[in-house]
Structure formats: structure tokens, C-alpha cells
Write a protein that holds these residues in place. Structure first.
Motif, PDB file in Angstrom:
ATOM      1  N   UNK A  76       0.875  -1.164   0.000  1.00  0.00           N
ATOM      2  CA  UNK A  76       0.000   0.000   0.000  1.00  0.00           C
ATOM      3  C   UNK A  76       0.912   1.213   0.000  1.00  0.00           C
ATOM      4  N   UNK A  77       1.179   1.759  -1.181  1.00  0.00           N
ATOM      5  CA  UNK A  77       2.178   2.814  -1.340  1.00  0.00           C
ATOM      6  C   UNK A  77       1.567   4.199  -1.202  1.00  0.00           C
ATOM      7  N   UNK A  78       2.331   5.094  -0.600  1.00  0.00           N
ATOM      8  CA  UNK A  78       1.940   6.498  -0.615  1.00  0.00           C
ATOM      9  C   UNK A  78       1.974   6.962  -2.071  1.00  0.00           C
ATOM     10  N   UNK A  79       1.066   7.845  -2.472  1.00  0.00           N
ATOM     11  CA  UNK A  79       1.029   8.277  -3.867  1.00  0.00           C
ATOM     12  C   UNK A  79       2.375   8.797  -4.389  1.00  0.00           C
ATOM     13  N   UNK A  80       3.153   9.480  -3.561  1.00  0.00           N
ATOM     14  CA  UNK A  80       4.428  10.013  -4.045  1.00  0.00           C
ATOM     15  C   UNK A  80       5.478   8.926  -4.263  1.00  0.00           C
ATOM     16  N   UNK A  81       5.237   7.705  -3.754  1.00  0.00           N
ATOM     17  CA  UNK A  81       6.168   6.591  -3.953  1.00  0.00           C
ATOM     18  C   UNK A  81       5.740   5.677  -5.105  1.00  0.00           C
ATOM     19  N   UNK A  82       4.592   5.939  -5.685  1.00  0.00           N
ATOM     20  CA  UNK A  82       4.075   5.075  -6.745  1.00  0.00           C
ATOM     21  C   UNK A  82       5.065   4.952  -7.913  1.00  0.00           C
ATOM     22  N   UNK A  93      -2.756  -1.360  -8.902  1.00  0.00           N
ATOM     23  CA  UNK A  93      -4.029  -2.075  -8.992  1.00  0.00           C
ATOM     24  C   UNK A  93      -5.218  -1.152  -8.728  1.00  0.00           C
ATOM     25  N   UNK A  94      -5.211  -0.468  -7.583  1.00  0.00           N
ATOM     26  CA  UNK A  94      -6.313   0.418  -7.233  1.00  0.00           C
ATOM     27  C   UNK A  94      -5.932   1.240  -6.000  1.00  0.00           C
ATOM     28  N   UNK A  95      -6.755   2.224  -5.690  1.00  0.00           N
ATOM     29  CA  UNK A  95      -6.548   3.024  -4.485  1.00  0.00           C
ATOM     30  C   UNK A  95      -7.247   2.342  -3.312  1.00  0.00           C
ATOM     31  N   UNK A  96      -6.662   2.536  -2.131  1.00  0.00           N
ATOM     32  CA  UNK A  96      -7.277   2.018  -0.917  1.00  0.00           C
ATOM     33  C   UNK A  96      -7.269   3.118   0.134  1.00  0.00           C
ATOM     34  N   UNK A 100      -7.942   6.335   6.928  1.00  0.00           N
ATOM     35  CA  UNK A 100      -8.128   7.701   6.462  1.00  0.00           C
ATOM     36  C   UNK A 100      -7.036   8.217   5.534  1.00  0.00           C
ATOM     37  N   UNK A 101      -6.047   7.397   5.262  1.00  0.00           N
ATOM     38  CA  UNK A 101      -4.955   7.795   4.366  1.00  0.00           C
ATOM     39  C   UNK A 101      -5.142   7.118   3.013  1.00  0.00           C
TER      40      UNK A 101
END
Length: 115
Positions: A76-82, A93-96, A100-101
Motif C-alpha cells: 500500500x504505497x503512498x502516492x508520491x512513492x508510486x 491495482x487500485x486506491x485504498x 483515512x490515508x
């Protein structure tokens, strides 16, 4: 925010620390799951981002995953690490929502990710 490892994390989560001159500059942890090996944390201290530390940790992480007979990685990666994970061969795959993050769920098959 700098994540912190507890003694329990180090003992139970296959933690590995990168050091420079005896000072921690990055680390990763792994979490075993029934269907995949989870990357709990992969962190590089801000001054060392872009210097190859992340790639070195990744290479070690893959060696550890192979030794643990893992076939699939999940994170489950932080968006800036994608982008980093994509360059390493992970697939978005998808957002989770995790407490709350907003995180990006990514997977990668051992043998298809960068080693």
C-alpha cells in the motif's frame, strides 16, 4: 514524517536498515500474508532520496523475498512513492483507504520485478 521502528518490528517483520557512517538512512520491513509478502515500510531519509539507497534496499528486499519463497509482493504505497515502485516493476491495482490515508495498492510477481 519519519517512520519509526520498534524493537518488536525489527524482530518480527524482517527489518533491514541501510546505514551511512553508522547512521540509519533508510529501512524496509516485510509482513508475511497467506497469499503474498507485504512490504510494510520502505523508507529512505529525505537527503538520500535519489542517491540509489532505495534501489539498494529494493535489491536486498527482493533477495530476502526469494529466500522466503515468496511469489507475490504487495504494498500500500503512498502516492508520491508510486513512481518508484512502478520503476521497480510493481503494477498499480487500485486506491485504498487505510485509516483515512489514501494509498495505492500495488503488486509484483517475483521474477518480474527489478532485482
Amino acid at each position: 514524517m519519519t517512520p519509526k521502528l520498534t524493537a518488536e518490528d525489527i524482530a518480527s517483520r524482517h527489518a533491514t536498515v541501510a546505514e551511512k557512517d553508522g547512521v540509519p538512512i533508510g529501512f524496509y520491513t516485510l509482513n508475511g500474508h497467506e497469499d503474498y509478502l507485504g512490504i510494510g515500510l520502505l523508507f529512505v531519509d529525505r537527503p538520500f532520496i535519489g542517491t540509489g539507497v532505495g534501489r539498494l534496499l529494493w535489491s536486498h528486499l527482493i533477495q530476502r523475498a526469494v529466500a522466503l519463497d515468496a511469489r507475490l509482493l504487495g504494498v500500500g504505497a503512498e502516492p508520491r512513492a508510486e513512481g518508484f515502485y512502478q520503476r521497480m516493476g510493481m503494477v498499480t491495482r487500485h486506491e485504498i483507504d487505510h485509516n483515512g490515508e489514501r494509498l495505492i495498492w500495488m503488486t509484483g510477481e517475483i521474477g518480474k520485478v527489478v532485482t
